[in-house]
Design a protein around this motif. Sequence first.
Motif, PDB file in Angstrom:
ATOM      1  N   PRO A  35      -2.119   7.689  -2.182  1.00 16.10           N
ATOM      2  CA  PRO A  35      -2.780   7.049  -1.033  1.00 16.10           C
ATOM      3  C   PRO A  35      -3.939   6.164  -1.464  1.00 16.10           C
ATOM      4  O   PRO A  35      -4.369   5.309  -0.692  1.00 16.10           O
ATOM      5  CB  PRO A  35      -3.259   8.242  -0.193  1.00 16.10           C
ATOM      6  N   SER A  82     -14.411   4.041   3.517  1.00 17.30           N
ATOM      7  CA  SER A  82     -12.988   3.668   3.470  1.00 17.30           C
ATOM      8  C   SER A  82     -12.880   2.237   2.970  1.00 17.30           C
ATOM      9  O   SER A  82     -13.734   1.401   3.278  1.00 17.30           O
ATOM     10  CB  SER A  82     -12.391   3.744   4.878  1.00 17.30           C
ATOM     11  N   THR A  83     -11.850   1.963   2.211  1.00 16.14           N
ATOM     12  CA  THR A  83     -11.484   0.570   1.909  1.00 16.14           C
ATOM     13  C   THR A  83     -10.177   0.238   2.620  1.00 16.14           C
ATOM     14  O   THR A  83     -10.116  -0.625   3.495  1.00 16.14           O
ATOM     15  CB  THR A  83     -11.340   0.354   0.380  1.00 16.14           C
ATOM     16  N   HIS A 133      -4.291  12.723   8.306  1.00 15.84           N
ATOM     17  CA  HIS A 133      -4.445  11.271   8.139  1.00 15.84           C
ATOM     18  C   HIS A 133      -3.124  10.634   8.590  1.00 15.84           C
ATOM     19  O   HIS A 133      -2.336  10.149   7.775  1.00 15.84           O
ATOM     20  CB  HIS A 133      -4.747  10.968   6.672  1.00 15.84           C
ATOM     21  N   THR A 168      -8.028   1.998   4.747  1.00 18.01           N
ATOM     22  CA  THR A 168      -7.685   2.315   6.133  1.00 18.01           C
ATOM     23  C   THR A 168      -8.414   1.378   7.087  1.00 18.01           C
ATOM     24  O   THR A 168      -7.802   0.789   7.985  1.00 18.01           O
ATOM     25  CB  THR A 168      -8.016   3.793   6.434  1.00 18.01           C
TER      26      THR A 168
HETATM   27  N1   CP Z   1      -5.806   5.912   1.628  1.00 22.32           N
HETATM   28  C1   CP Z   1      -7.019   5.872   2.199  1.00 22.32           C
HETATM   29  O1   CP Z   1      -7.296   6.563   3.216  1.00 22.32           O
HETATM   30  O2   CP Z   1      -7.898   5.056   1.554  1.00 22.32           O
HETATM   31  P1   CP Z   1      -9.367   4.706   2.061  1.00 22.32           P
HETATM   32  O3   CP Z   1     -10.180   5.995   1.937  1.00 22.32           O
HETATM   33  O4   CP Z   1      -9.860   3.616   1.170  1.00 22.32           O
HETATM   34  O5   CP Z   1      -9.278   4.312   3.505  1.00 22.32           O
END
Ligand code: CP
Length: 308
Positions: free
Chosen positions: A263, A49-50, A129, A52
Amino acid sequence: MRHLINPMDLSTEEVNNILALAKKIMANPEKYAHVCEGKKLATLFYEPSTRTRLSFEAAMLNLGGKTLGFHSADSSSASKGESVADTIRIINCYADIVAMRHPKEGAPLVASKYSRIPVINAGDGGHMHPTQTLTDLLTMSELNGRLENLTIGFCGDLKFGRTVHSLINAMVRYPGVKFVLISPEELKIPAYLREETLDAKGIPYKEVSNLEAVMPELDVLYMTRVQKERFFNEEDYIRLKDTFILDKKKLENAKQDMYILHPLPRVNEIAVEVDDDPRAAYFRQAQFGVYARMALIITLLGLADKEV
Ligand code: CP
């Protein structure tokens, strides 16, 4: 003590209260800079993840709290075989609130059963999510100015896209909402979502495969990445990954006040040339995510009524 595993865990009133709080924070962030002093957020990320993870951490730091956690299963004792149930019992000794991302659908729900502190689902497999949903609701509420009477086009991987599943569940509560579901046949929304949510509640929707044909109808175009990590074979992924690429030409027939959400991360599905279009809202959306998560943390810690 509340968890957030599925967006439907929050009533419409609770969602609206969180959005209202997020807007108050946006208007006056310094007023909230000490609300979570002495509190700790643990980020347990078993999947990359970045946005979240870092927006959760930024949110807690903005509130005067502290953060701890791990960013991959490999860097935790999950790699030695520790269960989610045991891990969450341990984290209960170290933190006041948890955000968990896991590749297995239902893992944050399992964690919540063993937890005395709030557990937030930060994405479980291809399922849900909910904090992306709060982010998306805040974005639409701010940019479109309403959540009612919107025609939302979801485009891309609607089968594995958990942000799509979560947002559809949340949006059916608002009157006058219509969905246009734009995907290849293989990546249509799961049958359970179509039958148990859309058909059961009598929500207007259509499933199409041509983005340009429906573009003029849309108030929001929600683009999604084809979720490589959820495919069983690479051949299918390669065949489907570039089905939809949004570019300037495809936007010619779009409403001037339509907003483009995503997203993120983006791969090829939105050409970089679209980024300068005033309707491109995906980077603003990521910023709204910090405020939505600040409001959620305050709410789940029971601090929303605290005078600041
Ligand atoms: N939108 C989102 O969940 O991005 P990440 O996977 O970078 O957390």
